[in-house]
Design an enzyme around this catalytic site. Structure first.
Site, mmCIF file in Angstrom:
data_model
loop_
_atom_site.group_PDB
_atom_site.id
_atom_site.type_symbol
_atom_site.label_atom_id
_atom_site.label_comp_id
_atom_site.label_asym_id
_atom_site.label_seq_id
_atom_site.Cartn_x
_atom_site.Cartn_y
_atom_site.Cartn_z
ATOM 1 N N ASP A 1 -7.872 -6.896 13.550
ATOM 2 C CA ASP A 1 -7.282 -8.041 14.129
ATOM 3 C C ASP A 1 -8.381 -8.183 15.419
ATOM 4 O O ASP A 1 -8.898 -9.457 15.298
ATOM 5 C CB ASP A 1 -5.660 -7.936 14.505
ATOM 6 C CG ASP A 1 -5.417 -6.751 15.154
ATOM 7 O OD1 ASP A 1 -6.298 -5.824 15.744
ATOM 8 O OD2 ASP A 1 -4.441 -6.661 15.503
ATOM 9 N N ASP B 1 0.836 -1.285 0.026
ATOM 10 C CA ASP B 1 0.232 0.110 0.018
ATOM 11 C C ASP B 1 0.924 1.182 -0.005
ATOM 12 O O ASP B 1 0.377 2.231 0.510
ATOM 13 C CB ASP B 1 -0.898 0.106 1.244
ATOM 14 C CG ASP B 1 -2.354 -0.323 0.776
ATOM 15 O OD1 ASP B 1 -2.634 -0.627 -0.341
ATOM 16 O OD2 ASP B 1 -3.170 -0.235 1.848
ATOM 17 N N ASP C 1 7.603 -6.354 9.239
ATOM 18 C CA ASP C 1 8.814 -6.544 9.976
ATOM 19 C C ASP C 1 8.985 -7.991 10.677
ATOM 20 O O ASP C 1 10.069 -8.210 11.395
ATOM 21 C CB ASP C 1 9.106 -5.336 11.082
ATOM 22 C CG ASP C 1 7.747 -5.671 11.888
ATOM 23 O OD1 ASP C 1 6.809 -5.926 11.635
ATOM 24 O OD2 ASP C 1 8.145 -5.304 13.311
#
Length: 694
Positions: A420, A267, A328
């Site tokens: 989430d 994105d 990451d």
């Protein structure tokens, strides 16, 4: 004959070996002392008699040297702190003021500033009263003087203030402090129960397991194994520092290539970063990895919108599971073989969550304190809830979902910044169960700067309150049991997401300093010291090496309460900042094994160059063009500055003012707590913790 002093016979059976040697002494210089018996020569010497004035002087000088060294270190620390205050706060060199976008943040700062001005006025009044000898509060009782004993108008005003304080302000402050203390005890009891549950899991050695080889096939003509189709998604946005290592780690997952597809969901709005990621994807595609690059033209919904768009692809219907890794995260090659087998013969299982491990946990004090917090979250909170309730909040990454569970729960929604947690709650309401694997760890990073960590915590604490408003009707009307509803509403949302930041900020940052000016409402010592220290000790148990940081951790958690409280209020009342999503800044650090593995891969590639199938001439030319674009794309200059945080600074001066007031009342523990807590707020406000910008 004198006793023998040869102790070698204690550890040797026969020491008289070899040729004997006779030594003759010429002009011996010795004296003969007559003793009464063999034990007299070995009696202990009187220690007091052995000391003389010179030895005693040296001991005093050594202790004085240590004391002076400690004072010198403390003086140097204070001098450096004052120099930093002058440089950053007064002169404004190399710093930028925090930009408050939300009206609630500005209102909170004004309220804290109002408390600070009031506290300074009260402190000046109390100092005047102290030096005039107007001391009427003894042994927790107020003894007002008679009218004839009042001398002057200032004395009369002070007596009137004491009477007004005891009748009107003290009862209100006492009621509020008792309410917060009750919330504090309830939350402490919840934390203690979680720790006891973790001890029980350790004692009974409870952990999710699967037996045998779950993918072994009875088909003798085939490969002998039947692996399910797995989709791996890597959502990212402007991740220049970490995109390469995350894509590299995911592409090395140990899983049949024909049963695995990797989606890189980019994105990024920076075109140079897009070309870099395209080049990395093309490189692994040329090596035979089944990997594709996706970029949205309309970037709506942040991460939830990115995942939702990827799940709408037609080829996703062929896959049974989806693993998600943030940019990451670096999973081990056996990650899928440690997580996916748990779904075998367990049709009610919707999610398998792995634990995070941090490559930069020892980078600075901020990363060490975050490591303490997150280790407790995973090893205690997530593990206990997973074992006893089969439910916990999805951490957004390092997890494997059953795609059918996602679809039946409504898929990814863009209504909050905690997508989430949103999907986890909806899946739980639909009857899906979760498993947490504490022994499966995925490497990642924690923020190294206070600015990045503060933005991350704001998102993590505003989103749950925003979600609670949206999910409450669905929870009440759902078909799950009453106890599961109570757990969701009372424990999962209210106690751990709302009550914790509320009492932490209100009790220790506002009420406690105010009680120094209203001693009738004094908070007990066990609330200020004993219980918080015990709770901090429990939090550090999952990381035993962090025991020396127990005091900084306690102060750090109280300091972060202002950010969490502000975020909680923003999410609860649907303020503008609750919809703000800022990508957490990464440093792109890799662990030592990762660096060694990368070096080994590069050496192998140089020594054994080869092309895989599908590497056509057009593909190679495209790859060369991408590499040329990577080399030509200049890295944009990054201008870094430390920030000044006004709310933290205002609270620092409020707590330090209260510490001076407690010093007048000779309240030892309260004084030290307020002093150190004020200094910790000062360090946060001046951005002196975490990554420093020169």
């Amino acid at each position: 004959m004198p006793p023998s002093t040869d102790f070698s016979r204690w550890w040797a059976k026969d020491t008289r070996q070899g040729t004997p040697v006779i030594v003759t002494m010429e002009n011996p210089n010795y004296s003969v002392v007559e003793i009464d018996g063999p034990d007299v020569a070995f009696r202990p010497v009187d220690k007091e008699r052995g000391k003389n004035a010179k030895q005693f002087t040296w001991v005093l000088l050594l202790k004085a040297h240590r004391a002076v060294g400690c004072l010198a270190w403390l003086g140097n620390f204070l001098w450096e702190l004052l120099g930093t205050v002058k440089k950053r706060l007064i002169l404004g060199q190399g710093v930028a003021m925090e930009n408050e976008k939300s009206g609630k943040g500005k209102l909170l700062y004004r309220v804290i500033l109002g408390f600070l001005v009031t506290a300074l006025a009260f402190l000046a009044f109390e100092v005047v009263a102290h030096f005039n000898g107007w001391r009427y509060f003894h042994h927790h009782n107020l003894h007002l003087p008679q009218s004839l004993e009042i001398q002057g108008w200032l004395h009369g005003v002070y007596v009137y203030w004491l009477e007004f304080r005891s009748e009107y302000i003290a009862p209100l402050l006492q009621a509020l402090s008792r309410f917060c203390v009750v919330l504090f005890l309830i939350q402490s009891a919840d934390r203690l129960i979680l720790c006891l549950g973790c001890f029980w899991i350790k004692y009974k050695k409870i952990k999710p397991q699967f037996s045998g080889d779950p993918f072994k096939s009875e088909d003798l003509e085939g490969s002998g194994h039947d692996y399910p189709m797995v989709l791996v998604q890597i959502p990212m946005c402007n991740e220049r520092e970490v995109y390469e290592q995350s894509i590299s780690a995911v592409c090395q997952l140990d899983w049949p290539k024909e049963r695995l597809l990797i989606q890189v969901l980019d994105d990024s709005d920076d075109e140079s970063i897009q070309w870099l990621i395209r080049g990395e994807v093309s490189k692994w595609s040329q090596k035979g990895v089944n990997i594709i690059y996706r970029h949205r033209l309309v970037r709506t919904g942040y991460k939830a919108g990115n995942l939702k768009s990827a799940m709408n692809c037609d080829y996703v219907k062929s896959y049974e599971f989806v693993a998600i890794f943030d940019a990451d995260f670096q999973p081990n090659p056996d990650f899928l073989k440690q997580t996916v087998p748990h779904f075998k013969d367990n049709p009610e299982l919707g999610l398998v969550q792995a634990r995070w491990a941090f490559v930069n946990k020892d980078e600075n004090l901020l990363t060490r304190l975050q490591n303490i917090n997150l280790c407790f979250h995973f090893e205690v909170e997530q593990q206990v809830n997973g074992v006893f309730l089969s439910f916990f909040g999805f951490n957004g990454t390092a997890g494997v979902w059953r795609i059918r569970a996602l679809e039946e729960s409504g898929g990814w929604l863009e209504r909050t910044t905690v997508e989430d947690m949103d999907i986890a709650v909806r899946a739980h309401l639909n009857g899906w169960k979760f498993i947490f694997l504490n022994d499966v760890k995925v490497l990642c990073e924690v923020p190294e700067s206070y600015a990045a960590y503060k933005k991350q915590q704001h998102r993590w604490h505003s989103g749950p309150m925003q979600l609670f408003r949206l999910c409450l009707p669905d929870i009440i009307t759902s078909k799950i049991s009453f106890w599961k509803k109570a757990n969701l509403i009372l424990l999962f949302f209210l106690l751990r997401k709302l009550v914790l930041p509320f009492y932490s900020f209100t009790l220790f940052c506002i009420i406690l300093p105010l009680t120094m000016f209203v001693p009738e409402a004094e908070i007990p010592l066990w609330v200020v010291c004993y219980v918080p220290v015990f709770m901090s000790f429990l939090s550090i148990l999952p990381t035993p090496r962090s025991v020396p940081f127990i005091a900084p951790y306690l102060l750090f958690e109280n300091t972060m309460s202002v950010t969490k409280f502000n975020a909680m209020v923003s999410g609860l009342f649907q303020l503008g900042s609750s919809y703000e999503w800022v990508v957490t800044k990464k440093a792109g650090r890799a662990s030592e094994p990762d660096l060694l593995a990368a070096t080994e891969r590069e050496s192998k590639a140089k020594n054994h160059p080869q092309l895989h199938r599908g590497a056509s001439d057009s593909g190679l030319s495209e790859l060369n063009k991408l590499k040329e674009h990577q080399e030509a794309a200049p890295k944009p200059p990054m201008k870094k500055m430390n920030r000044i945080y006004k709310k933290e600074l205002a609270l620092a001066f409020l707590l330090l003012t209260a510490a001076l007031r407690s010093l007048l009342s000779a309240q030892g523990v309260h004084f030290y707590f307020l002093l150190f807590q004020g200094v910790s707020f000062l360090l946060m406000g001046l951005d002196l913790i975490g990554e420093q910008v020169s």
